[in-house]
Design a protein around this motif. Structure first.
Motif, mmCIF file in Angstrom:
data_model
loop_
_atom_site.group_PDB
_atom_site.id
_atom_site.type_symbol
_atom_site.label_atom_id
_atom_site.label_comp_id
_atom_site.label_asym_id
_atom_site.label_seq_id
_atom_site.Cartn_x
_atom_site.Cartn_y
_atom_site.Cartn_z
ATOM 1 N N THR A 367 1.079 -1.540 0.138
ATOM 2 C CA THR A 367 0.065 -0.095 0.395
ATOM 3 C C THR A 367 1.009 0.773 0.263
ATOM 4 O O THR A 367 1.769 1.084 0.451
ATOM 5 C CB THR A 367 -0.995 0.003 1.533
ATOM 6 O OG1 THR A 367 -1.972 -1.375 1.330
ATOM 7 C CG2 THR A 367 -1.842 1.433 1.371
ATOM 8 N N GLN A 393 -2.726 6.845 0.100
ATOM 9 C CA GLN A 393 -2.743 6.457 -1.800
ATOM 10 C C GLN A 393 -3.737 5.993 -2.438
ATOM 11 O O GLN A 393 -4.674 5.392 -1.781
ATOM 12 C CB GLN A 393 -1.715 7.005 -2.643
ATOM 13 C CG GLN A 393 -0.671 8.030 -1.627
ATOM 14 C CD GLN A 393 -0.580 8.972 -1.306
ATOM 15 O OE1 GLN A 393 -1.053 10.444 -2.414
ATOM 16 N NE2 GLN A 393 -1.149 9.245 -0.405
ATOM 17 N N ALA A 394 -4.131 6.346 -3.731
ATOM 18 C CA ALA A 394 -4.388 6.197 -4.396
ATOM 19 C C ALA A 394 -4.772 4.093 -4.728
ATOM 20 O O ALA A 394 -3.744 4.039 -4.641
ATOM 21 C CB ALA A 394 -5.262 6.782 -6.069
ATOM 22 N N ASP A 395 -5.940 3.823 -4.921
ATOM 23 C CA ASP A 395 -5.716 1.915 -5.515
ATOM 24 C C ASP A 395 -5.164 1.308 -3.893
ATOM 25 O O ASP A 395 -4.411 0.062 -4.481
ATOM 26 C CB ASP A 395 -5.095 1.752 -6.714
ATOM 27 C CG ASP A 395 -5.468 2.759 -7.982
ATOM 28 O OD1 ASP A 395 -6.322 2.527 -8.282
ATOM 29 O OD2 ASP A 395 -4.595 2.995 -8.817
ATOM 30 N N ALA A 396 -5.242 1.887 -2.567
ATOM 31 C CA ALA A 396 -5.181 0.890 -1.805
ATOM 32 C C ALA A 396 -6.457 -0.351 -0.747
ATOM 33 O O ALA A 396 -7.195 0.118 -1.671
ATOM 34 C CB ALA A 396 -5.013 1.902 -0.527
ATOM 35 N N LYS A 397 -5.508 -1.480 -0.927
ATOM 36 C CA LYS A 397 -6.444 -2.539 -0.469
ATOM 37 C C LYS A 397 -5.877 -2.878 0.713
ATOM 38 O O LYS A 397 -5.178 -2.601 1.304
ATOM 39 C CB LYS A 397 -6.052 -4.035 -1.248
ATOM 40 C CG LYS A 397 -6.933 -4.035 -2.677
ATOM 41 C CD LYS A 397 -6.206 -4.709 -2.990
ATOM 42 C CE LYS A 397 -6.971 -4.522 -5.376
ATOM 43 N NZ LYS A 397 -6.533 -5.713 -5.962
ATOM 44 N N PRO A 403 -10.575 -2.750 -1.109
ATOM 45 C CA PRO A 403 -10.436 -1.410 -1.405
ATOM 46 C C PRO A 403 -10.790 -0.821 -0.124
ATOM 47 O O PRO A 403 -11.591 -0.356 0.944
ATOM 48 C CB PRO A 403 -11.454 -1.110 -2.020
ATOM 49 C CG PRO A 403 -12.159 -2.232 -3.176
ATOM 50 C CD PRO A 403 -12.348 -2.924 -2.042
ATOM 51 N N GLN A 406 -9.177 6.688 -0.584
ATOM 52 C CA GLN A 406 -7.717 7.373 -0.676
ATOM 53 C C GLN A 406 -8.891 8.355 -0.006
ATOM 54 O O GLN A 406 -9.724 8.758 -0.018
ATOM 55 C CB GLN A 406 -8.601 7.660 -2.149
ATOM 56 C CG GLN A 406 -6.746 8.773 -3.020
ATOM 57 C CD GLN A 406 -6.541 8.738 -4.025
ATOM 58 O OE1 GLN A 406 -7.077 8.830 -5.113
ATOM 59 N NE2 GLN A 406 -5.407 9.768 -3.917
#
Length: 418
Positions: A367, A393-397, A403, A406
């Protein structure tokens, strides 16, 4: 009448001149594009080419155009140096072009792996063990690692003694504890003019300061990634082959014990004996790899023990004639506000800078976060670092692959960021 004719004539002459100048300019630009395309720079005018070079230079990629950026990245990636330009490599604290002899560069990445373990299941009145395969995610920063396990020759040259039971200059050093291994790392760091990674307090407890450049033991994630072949991995069952006998000493013969290092095939990165020979100490008191089986009568039934994901817990003070180690180095990890960093493990995002605070989410390894604020320093799991307030930040899991919003902010322990 004559005046009008002259005026019209001058106008037509000016128009023709303008057309010729414009045509000449167009021909010149076309010629520039053709010449630059033939040179491998792309179908660009000289002005467009200089603009690209200026932009890439400002971005730290070097004074090269976009086509050259892609070419350098592809060439360096194929050479095992990572997908970087030459300028990016030269700016690295750990330059993959300047790896000492006997070591290899391993590019960092977020990767998936399968971990095998056994669970007890009640069948009737008895418990039976069932093999379970679990899919996990890990992330590592670039590092360099020894092509071989630390040999007896190297260990004795640094420590002045050789604890091994099965003597041989090119055999891996063995019969040494985890403490012995970290002491060697510090001693070699000092000899090489590096800052030691480890320190010991008055109670005898060892800690790891990640903002150092010395030699150290690999983490489980680093060891596993290197054993898998890193970015060059071909998905072999063993480290370098699907045939265990190609890459590993799968059985001891007589009383010879561990074998000379690098006498089997290396893996995709050029690393030897990560399946086979001695088991290897890692950080957090585990050891990895090792012979498939000590018992010569049951080789075929125990070859699964050489799988590169097989990890075994042990005690730091224990020593065994079948346990050795190999060493790694990485760039110092510094934490600063506004810096972009990566979670190197599944990491809890909390409401405040304390392990007792509420957990907002558990960020999956890999991440991306941005440091907002530095908190207190603390030692956790033997690592000395700061708590940090971060922004996801973006596209975190999360740990389960769901998801994460963000911009979510919270506190985490900086010792597991890179």
């Amino acid at each position: 009448m004559k005046r009008n004719v002259v005026t019209v004539g001058l106008a037509l002459f000016a128009l023709a001149l303008s057309f010729n100048v414009s045509s000449c300019k167009g021909w010149k630009l076309d010629a520039e594009r053709k010449a630059n395309e033939q040179a491998g720079f792309g179908k660009l005018t000289n002005e467009e080419l200089e603009n690209e070079r200026s932009q890439n230079e400002a971005a730290g990629l070097g004074r090269i155009c976009n086509a050259e950026v892609e070419k350098e990245r592809a060439e360096n990636d194929a050479a095992g140096l990572g997908r970087y330009t030459n300028a990016e490599i030269d700016a690295m604290p750990l330059n993959p072009r300047k790896v000492p002899e006997g070591y290899v560069f391993v590019d960092g990445k977020t990767y998936e792996f399968e971990e095998n373990h056994f669970e007890s299941v009640l069948v009737g009145w008895d418990y039976q063990y069932k093999a379970v395969t679990e899919r996990k995610v890990a992330a590592v920063a670039p590092f360099i690692i020894g092509k071989t396990e630390v040999t007896q020759k190297l260990y004795e040259s640094i420590m002045g003694k050789n604890p091994s039971r099965y003597k041989g200059a090119n055999k891996p050093v063995e019969r040494l504890s985890w403490y012995n291994a970290v002491e060697f790392c510090n001693a070699l760091s000092k000899k090489d003019g590096l800052t030691p990674c480890y320190s010991k307090d008055s109670s005898g407890k060892w800690t790891w300061n990640k903002n150092t450049d010395g030699w150290r033991l690999p983490t489980e994630s680093e060891w596993r990634w290197a054993a898998m072949g890193g970015v060059k991995s071909k998905g072999f069952a063993y480290s370098g082959s699907n045939n265990v006998d190609d890459v590993a000493w799968s059985v001891y013969y007589g009383s010879s014990g561990p074998r000379d290092v690098a006498t089997k095939m290396p893996n995709e990165l050029g690393i030897y004996d990560m399946s086979g020979n001695v088991e290897e100490w890692c950080w957090r008191l585990v050891f990895c790899g090792g012979f498939v089986n000590i018992d010569t009568d049951s080789i075929d039934n125990n070859k699964e023990l050489a799988y590169t994901t097989a990890l075994e817990a042990s005690l730091a003070s224990s020593s065994d004639c079948f346990v050795g180690f190999r060493i790694v180095r990485s760039a110092p990890v510094s934490i600063a506000t506004n810096k972009a960093m990566t979670a190197g493990a599944n990491l809890k995002l909390r409401s405040s800078e304390a392990t007792s605070s509420n957990v907002l989410t558990i960020m999956q390894a890999g991440t991306k976060v941005k440091i907002l604020e530095l908190g207190k320093s603390e030692t956790i799991d033997g690592i000395v670092s700061n708590w940090v307030k971060v922004e996801v930040q973006a596209d975190a899991k999360d740990r389960d692959g769901k998801p994460i919003e963000q911009g979510l902010a919270g506190w985490c322990y900086g010792g597991y960021l890179f």
